[in-house]
Design a protein around this motif. Structure first.
Motif, PDB file in Angstrom:
ATOM      1  N   LYS A 163      -9.747 -13.021  12.233  1.00 32.14           N
ATOM      2  CA  LYS A 163     -10.653 -13.941  11.526  1.00 32.14           C
ATOM      3  C   LYS A 163     -11.848 -13.180  10.958  1.00 32.14           C
ATOM      4  N   ALA A 164     -12.238 -12.092  11.649  1.00 30.43           N
ATOM      5  CA  ALA A 164     -13.419 -11.354  11.189  1.00 30.43           C
ATOM      6  C   ALA A 164     -13.128 -10.706   9.841  1.00 30.43           C
ATOM      7  N   VAL A 165     -14.056 -10.878   8.898  1.00 28.80           N
ATOM      8  CA  VAL A 165     -13.827 -10.387   7.534  1.00 28.80           C
ATOM      9  C   VAL A 165     -13.565  -8.880   7.525  1.00 28.80           C
ATOM     10  N   ALA A 166     -14.291  -8.129   8.401  1.00 28.70           N
ATOM     11  CA  ALA A 166     -14.113  -6.669   8.414  1.00 28.70           C
ATOM     12  C   ALA A 166     -12.684  -6.304   8.817  1.00 28.70           C
ATOM     13  N   ASP A 167     -12.117  -7.053   9.769  1.00 24.55           N
ATOM     14  CA  ASP A 167     -10.744  -6.756  10.213  1.00 24.55           C
ATOM     15  C   ASP A 167      -9.735  -7.131   9.132  1.00 24.55           C
ATOM     16  N   VAL A 168      -9.977  -8.272   8.484  1.00 21.50           N
ATOM     17  CA  VAL A 168      -9.091  -8.681   7.390  1.00 21.50           C
ATOM     18  C   VAL A 168      -9.156  -7.623   6.280  1.00 21.50           C
ATOM     19  N   ALA A 169     -10.371  -7.117   6.010  1.00 19.77           N
ATOM     20  CA  ALA A 169     -10.557  -6.127   4.943  1.00 19.77           C
ATOM     21  C   ALA A 169      -9.737  -4.876   5.229  1.00 19.77           C
ATOM     22  N   THR A 170      -9.721  -4.433   6.498  1.00 22.29           N
ATOM     23  CA  THR A 170      -8.958  -3.228   6.852  1.00 22.29           C
ATOM     24  C   THR A 170      -7.474  -3.444   6.566  1.00 22.29           C
ATOM     25  N   LEU A 171      -6.944  -4.588   6.986  1.00 24.59           N
ATOM     26  CA  LEU A 171      -5.518  -4.868   6.783  1.00 24.59           C
ATOM     27  C   LEU A 171      -5.176  -4.981   5.290  1.00 24.59           C
ATOM     28  N   LEU A 172      -6.048  -5.674   4.548  1.00 27.75           N
ATOM     29  CA  LEU A 172      -5.795  -5.843   3.108  1.00 27.75           C
ATOM     30  C   LEU A 172      -5.781  -4.497   2.391  1.00 27.75           C
ATOM     31  N   THR A 173      -6.749  -3.651   2.748  1.00 28.90           N
ATOM     32  CA  THR A 173      -6.860  -2.348   2.090  1.00 28.90           C
ATOM     33  C   THR A 173      -5.608  -1.511   2.368  1.00 28.90           C
ATOM     34  N   GLU A 174      -5.122  -1.583   3.612  1.00 31.64           N
ATOM     35  CA  GLU A 174      -3.907  -0.831   3.959  1.00 31.64           C
ATOM     36  C   GLU A 174      -2.712  -1.311   3.130  1.00 31.64           C
ATOM     37  N   ARG A 175      -2.597  -2.634   3.027  1.00 31.88           N
ATOM     38  CA  ARG A 175      -1.444  -3.196   2.340  1.00 31.88           C
ATOM     39  C   ARG A 175      -1.517  -2.930   0.834  1.00 31.88           C
ATOM     40  N   ASP A 176      -2.723  -3.054   0.274  1.00 32.27           N
ATOM     41  CA  ASP A 176      -2.898  -2.766  -1.155  1.00 32.27           C
ATOM     42  C   ASP A 176      -2.546  -1.317  -1.452  1.00 32.27           C
ATOM     43  N   GLN A 177      -2.924  -0.442  -0.510  1.00 35.04           N
ATOM     44  CA  GLN A 177      -2.640   0.972  -0.694  1.00 35.04           C
ATOM     45  C   GLN A 177      -1.125   1.182  -0.777  1.00 35.04           C
ATOM     46  N   LEU A 178      -0.374   0.471   0.087  1.00 32.11           N
ATOM     47  CA  LEU A 178       1.092   0.552   0.038  1.00 32.11           C
ATOM     48  C   LEU A 178       1.592   0.062  -1.325  1.00 32.11           C
ATOM     49  N   ASP A 179       1.047  -1.064  -1.788  1.00 34.40           N
ATOM     50  CA  ASP A 179       1.514  -1.649  -3.054  1.00 34.40           C
ATOM     51  C   ASP A 179       1.177  -0.742  -4.252  1.00 34.40           C
ATOM     52  N   ARG A 180       0.017  -0.062  -4.174  1.00 34.35           N
ATOM     53  CA  ARG A 180      -0.417   0.751  -5.319  1.00 34.35           C
ATOM     54  C   ARG A 180       0.271   2.107  -5.372  1.00 34.35           C
ATOM     55  N   THR A 181       0.698   2.614  -4.205  1.00 37.53           N
ATOM     56  CA  THR A 181       1.189   3.992  -4.181  1.00 37.53           C
ATOM     57  C   THR A 181       2.707   4.080  -4.021  1.00 37.53           C
ATOM     58  N   ARG A 182       3.389   2.939  -3.930  1.00 42.28           N
ATOM     59  CA  ARG A 182       4.843   3.038  -3.754  1.00 42.28           C
ATOM     60  C   ARG A 182       5.477   3.586  -5.039  1.00 42.28           C
ATOM     61  N   ALA A 183       6.661   4.203  -4.856  1.00 41.66           N
ATOM     62  CA  ALA A 183       7.307   4.864  -5.991  1.00 41.66           C
ATOM     63  C   ALA A 183       7.808   3.839  -7.013  1.00 41.66           C
ATOM     64  N   THR A 184       8.324   2.710  -6.547  1.00 39.92           N
ATOM     65  CA  THR A 184       8.926   1.733  -7.449  1.00 39.92           C
ATOM     66  C   THR A 184       7.947   0.610  -7.770  1.00 39.92           C
ATOM     67  N   SER A 185       7.695   0.388  -9.043  1.00 42.62           N
ATOM     68  CA  SER A 185       6.855  -0.724  -9.499  1.00 42.62           C
ATOM     69  C   SER A 185       5.538  -0.852  -8.745  1.00 42.62           C
TER      70      SER A 185
END
Ligand code: DC
Length: 221
Positions: A163-185
């Protein structure tokens, strides 16, 4: 005006869902959340204990499933997974499934069919770059990481996460990083997309901006 294809891309928490839904309602178009398709496949793979790194097996799950995404419901085969696909477990599983090129081939093909007659607002990560590179309107929504985390933390559709915004931010940043750096699309704004920073803006303001872009296409607009 002929029914348009409107592509809305951007990272999690940028406001795609709310904005895409409102724009579709205003135009009387169909709204499709392509991320829900990746989430539904991930849900079924997890449930069937299919290893998420087994590309052929996960692609088979995608191929052999009926997936129905409307503005109200997400169904895979006969299961209504509208709520179950918005958990931290499925956040992670969907990001893993979305990296698999063979899964993307199956889902992109279905997304293109949904848009074949136009009259659609589709949101995702690669809609303007891969799914509909010739979409009539391409919008890329973004917002500061803090604001995106705040929105996600307050989104009642997402359950079971921190629920804490800082914890949500960490998870979102990790997931966005996966989406931005993957080889396909990977996630990026198409050259011809209109980039809208939604930080500090109300939903109404953003919807107005997007509608202005769309209206420019009208004869005399
Ligand atoms: O938008 P979302 O968080 O519901 O998307 C779930 C996952 O699927 C996320 O990791 C991004 C990925 N995705 C994708 O790769 N391409 C799309 N068109 C939509 C979502």
């Amino acid at each position: 005006m002929k029914p348009l294809i409107i592509a809305i891309d951007g990272p999690s928490g940028a406001g795609k869902g709310t904005v895409a839904r409102a724009v579709a309602a205003e135009l009387g178009y169909r709204h499709v959340d392509s991320g829900a398709m990746y989430r539904a496949v991930a849900w079924k793979a997890v449930r069937g204990r299919v290893p998420l790194e087994d590309e052929a097996a996960v692609a088979r799950v995608a191929e052999q499933s009926r997936i129905d995404v409307t503005s109200a419901h997400v169904r895979i085969d006969d299961a209504d997974v509208t709520r179950e696909i918005r958990t931290p477990e499925i956040d992670r599983a969907a990001a893993a499934v979305a990296r698999l090129p063979r899964v993307r081939i199956v889902l992109v093909d279905r997304q293109r069919r949904l848009g074949a007659v136009g009259g659609i607002v589709m949101e995702g990560r690669d809609i303007g770059t891969v799914v509909f590179p010739t979409a009539d309107v391409k919008v890329y929504l973004d917002a500061s990481p803090d604001e995106r985390a705040r929105r996600r933390a307050n989104d009642p559709a997402h359950t079971g996460g921190p629920k804490a915004v800082a914890d949500v931010a960490t998870l979102l940043t990790e997931r966005d990083q996966l989406d931005r750096t993957r080889a396909t699309s990977p996630l990026y704004a198409a050259d011809d997309a209109v980039v809208v920073d939604t930080t500090g803006k109300s939903v109404e303001e953003v919807v107005r901006e997007v509608m202005t872009v769309i209206k420019r296409l009208e004869p005399g607009g």
